[in-house]
Motif scaffolding. Structure first.
Motif, PDB file in Angstrom:
ATOM      1  N   GLU A  44       4.984   5.682  -6.198  1.00  0.00           N
ATOM      2  CA  GLU A  44       4.118   4.917  -6.055  1.00  0.00           C
ATOM      3  C   GLU A  44       2.295   5.444  -6.885  1.00  0.00           C
ATOM      4  N   VAL A  45       3.087   6.848  -7.549  1.00  0.00           N
ATOM      5  CA  VAL A  45       1.660   7.237  -8.229  1.00  0.00           C
ATOM      6  C   VAL A  45       1.280   7.309  -9.211  1.00  0.00           C
ATOM      7  N   GLY A  46       1.801   5.882 -10.717  1.00  0.00           N
ATOM      8  CA  GLY A  46       2.436   5.742 -11.420  1.00  0.00           C
ATOM      9  C   GLY A  46       0.306   4.411 -10.582  1.00  0.00           C
ATOM     10  N   LYS A  47       0.999   3.628  -9.585  1.00  0.00           N
ATOM     11  CA  LYS A  47       0.180   3.186  -9.743  1.00  0.00           C
ATOM     12  C   LYS A  47      -1.287   3.210  -8.724  1.00  0.00           C
ATOM     13  N   LEU A  48      -1.661   4.662  -9.058  1.00  0.00           N
ATOM     14  CA  LEU A  48      -2.992   4.743  -8.630  1.00  0.00           C
ATOM     15  C   LEU A  48      -3.973   5.345 -10.370  1.00  0.00           C
ATOM     16  N   GLN A  49      -5.123   5.241  -9.517  1.00  0.00           N
ATOM     17  CA  GLN A  49      -6.083   5.585 -10.724  1.00  0.00           C
ATOM     18  C   GLN A  49      -7.377   6.376  -9.912  1.00  0.00           C
ATOM     19  N   GLU A  50      -7.981   7.077 -10.015  1.00  0.00           N
ATOM     20  CA  GLU A  50      -8.591   7.992  -9.656  1.00  0.00           C
ATOM     21  C   GLU A  50     -10.139   6.846  -9.964  1.00  0.00           C
ATOM     22  N   GLU A  66      -4.578   5.576   3.405  1.00  0.00           N
ATOM     23  CA  GLU A  66      -3.790   4.746   3.058  1.00  0.00           C
ATOM     24  C   GLU A  66      -4.155   3.778   1.189  1.00  0.00           C
ATOM     25  N   ILE A  67      -3.627   3.542   0.362  1.00  0.00           N
ATOM     26  CA  ILE A  67      -4.127   2.877  -0.486  1.00  0.00           C
ATOM     27  C   ILE A  67      -3.195   2.411  -0.674  1.00  0.00           C
ATOM     28  N   ASP A  68      -4.874   1.028  -1.211  1.00  0.00           N
ATOM     29  CA  ASP A  68      -3.857  -0.760  -1.334  1.00  0.00           C
ATOM     30  C   ASP A  68      -3.642  -0.095  -3.291  1.00  0.00           C
ATOM     31  N   LYS A 101       0.352  -1.284  -0.055  1.00  0.00           N
ATOM     32  CA  LYS A 101      -0.050   0.527  -0.088  1.00  0.00           C
ATOM     33  C   LYS A 101       0.657   1.258  -0.564  1.00  0.00           C
ATOM     34  N   ALA A 102       0.357   2.432  -0.412  1.00  0.00           N
ATOM     35  CA  ALA A 102       0.975   4.026  -0.428  1.00  0.00           C
ATOM     36  C   ALA A 102       0.087   4.059   0.999  1.00  0.00           C
ATOM     37  N   VAL A 103       1.027   5.176   0.949  1.00  0.00           N
ATOM     38  CA  VAL A 103       1.058   6.390   2.399  1.00  0.00           C
ATOM     39  C   VAL A 103       0.808   7.334   2.264  1.00  0.00           C
ATOM     40  N   ALA A 104      -0.297   8.601   1.642  1.00  0.00           N
ATOM     41  CA  ALA A 104      -0.225   9.802   1.219  1.00  0.00           C
ATOM     42  C   ALA A 104      -0.929  10.540   2.496  1.00  0.00           C
ATOM     43  N   THR A 105       0.537  11.123   3.350  1.00  0.00           N
ATOM     44  CA  THR A 105      -0.069  12.199   3.661  1.00  0.00           C
ATOM     45  C   THR A 105      -0.424  13.306   4.156  1.00  0.00           C
ATOM     46  N   GLY A 106      -1.225  13.884   4.499  1.00  0.00           N
ATOM     47  CA  GLY A 106      -2.082  16.000   4.076  1.00  0.00           C
ATOM     48  C   GLY A 106      -3.337  16.361   4.535  1.00  0.00           C
TER      49      GLY A 106
END
Length: 372
Positions: free
Chosen positions: A227-233, A292-294, A48-53
């Motif tokens: 990790e951004v390349g593995k994310l999809q809207e 948290e993004i699987d 999973k990717a973790v984004a802070t914000g």
């Protein structure tokens, strides 16, 4: 004398031989270092990717005055819930003296023109009724009179706007600051008596109040370029708030920035997600949050602890040491699969039942011997 020297050399030789024999005896009697071992196991691995914000309202606006002046009255407080059109504050205009004098002068000039036009109109009206002048001449004088009347009214209105900020002083006056959306008052950065500047093409203006709809919240954060390349809207994610540690909030990824920004030597990409917030949950704007993004998941894969891996210093390829007889280990190159940072999938090089050396940790029995 020679006999004495021989005796001394003999004694020294005997002592040296004793030390050598003791050294070899101690070396041979030293216990063999015994390491702990672990076996591969089957498990599920989820990366999973973790984004802070932080958590922000989706709709948030700043109320700014349309005219410069002094804050005369503030009718709400931070945290109040308001409806669209509710009066937030009133502005008292402090007119510019030069503009005020010019407006008065325009009224005087317009009044003179109006009086002159009215006199001509009344005269021509009498002459027209007697048939002395034509209808065309009368209509021209009537047009001049109406234009002078309109100019006088406009000059008087301009004077009132410069002096008071509005003509009627009603709810639509420029001096009244009203809510443009329903929501919660987040911030009132000014106080009564503060001077404010109007919003125009050259100036952003002074913010009177900030209003937001707290029922619609979004997560705004950043992820690393790896990790951004593995994310999809449209992907379902989870949001965890720093202030509410015992609860996860479901969210849907709605935006992934097409361009990254370099921060501290790493390229970061902004992401946004709609967060589902229950009405009973007390959420405040600006809460720090992690998303948290699987990315990828596999079930029932052969894996080992990542701490068991060793790396060749030259090729940097991973390998493990497998027990091959009593206190003997052989190096085995391995092919890695999915990893969650704790456990790593092994696709080649290790099979079920292999005993893998815990290379940085000796067994407890060996530790006890060393302590003794």
């Amino acid at each position: 004398m020679n006999k004495t020297v021989k005796i001394i050399f003999g004694i020294v030789a005997i002592i040296a031989l004793a030390f050598v024999l003791k050294y070899f005896k101690d070396a041979n009697s030293k216990s063999i270092e015994d390491f702990k071992v672990e076996e591969p196991f089957y498990t599920s691995i989820n990366t999973k990717a973790v984004a802070t914000g932080k958590l922000n309202p989706e709709e948030e606006i700043e109320l700014k005055p349309q005219i410069s002046g002094i804050v005369d009255k503030i009718l709400v407080e931070e945290g109040d819930i308001v409806s669209k059109g509710d009066l937030i504050a009133k502005i008292r205009v402090v007119p510019n003296e030069q503009s005020l004098v010019s407006a008065k002068s325009r009224i005087s000039s317009s009044k003179l023109s109006y009086d002159n036009a009215k006199t001509l109109y009344d005269r021509n009206k009498t002459l027209f009724e007697k048939g002395v002048i034509s209808q065309q001449d009368f209509e021209n004088s009537e047009l001049s009179f109406n234009q002078a009347k309109e100019s006088l009214a406009q000059a008087q209105n301009d004077y009132q706007i410069i002096k008071r900020g509005s003509i009627s002083g009603g709810s639509s006056a420029n001096t009244n600051i009203v809510a443009q959306i329903p929501g919660t008052i987040l911030e009132i950065p000014v106080r009564e008596g503060d001077q404010v500047i109007q919003s125009n093409n050259f100036n952003a203006g002074t913010t009177i109040a900030t209003i937001a709809d707290m029922s619609k919240m979004i997560f705004e954060g950043k992820v690393d370029e790896a990790e951004v390349g593995k994310l999809q809207e449209g992907k379902e994610i989870r949001v965890l708030l720093g202030a509410i540690t015992d609860k996860e909030f479901p969210a849907k990824l709605t935006f992934v920035a097409p361009k990254g920004q370099e921060e501290n030597g790493a390229v970061q990409f902004t992401i946004k997600a709609d967060v589902e917030v229950e009405q009973s949950t007390n959420i405040r704007a600006g809460y720090s949050a992690n998303a948290e993004i699987d990315i990828e998941a596999k079930d029932s894969v052969l894996a080992i602890r990542e701490a068991l891996l060793q790396y060749n210093r030259i090729t940097e390829k991973p390998f493990v040491e497998i027990l091959d007889g009593e206190n003997k280990y052989r190096k085995e190159n391995v092919t890695l699969g999915l990893s969650d940072g704790i456990n790593v999938e092994i696709t080649e090089g290790v099979k079920e039942g292999d005993k893998i050396k815990v290379w940085n940790k000796a067994s407890k029995d060996n530790e006890d011997d060393e302590n003794d």
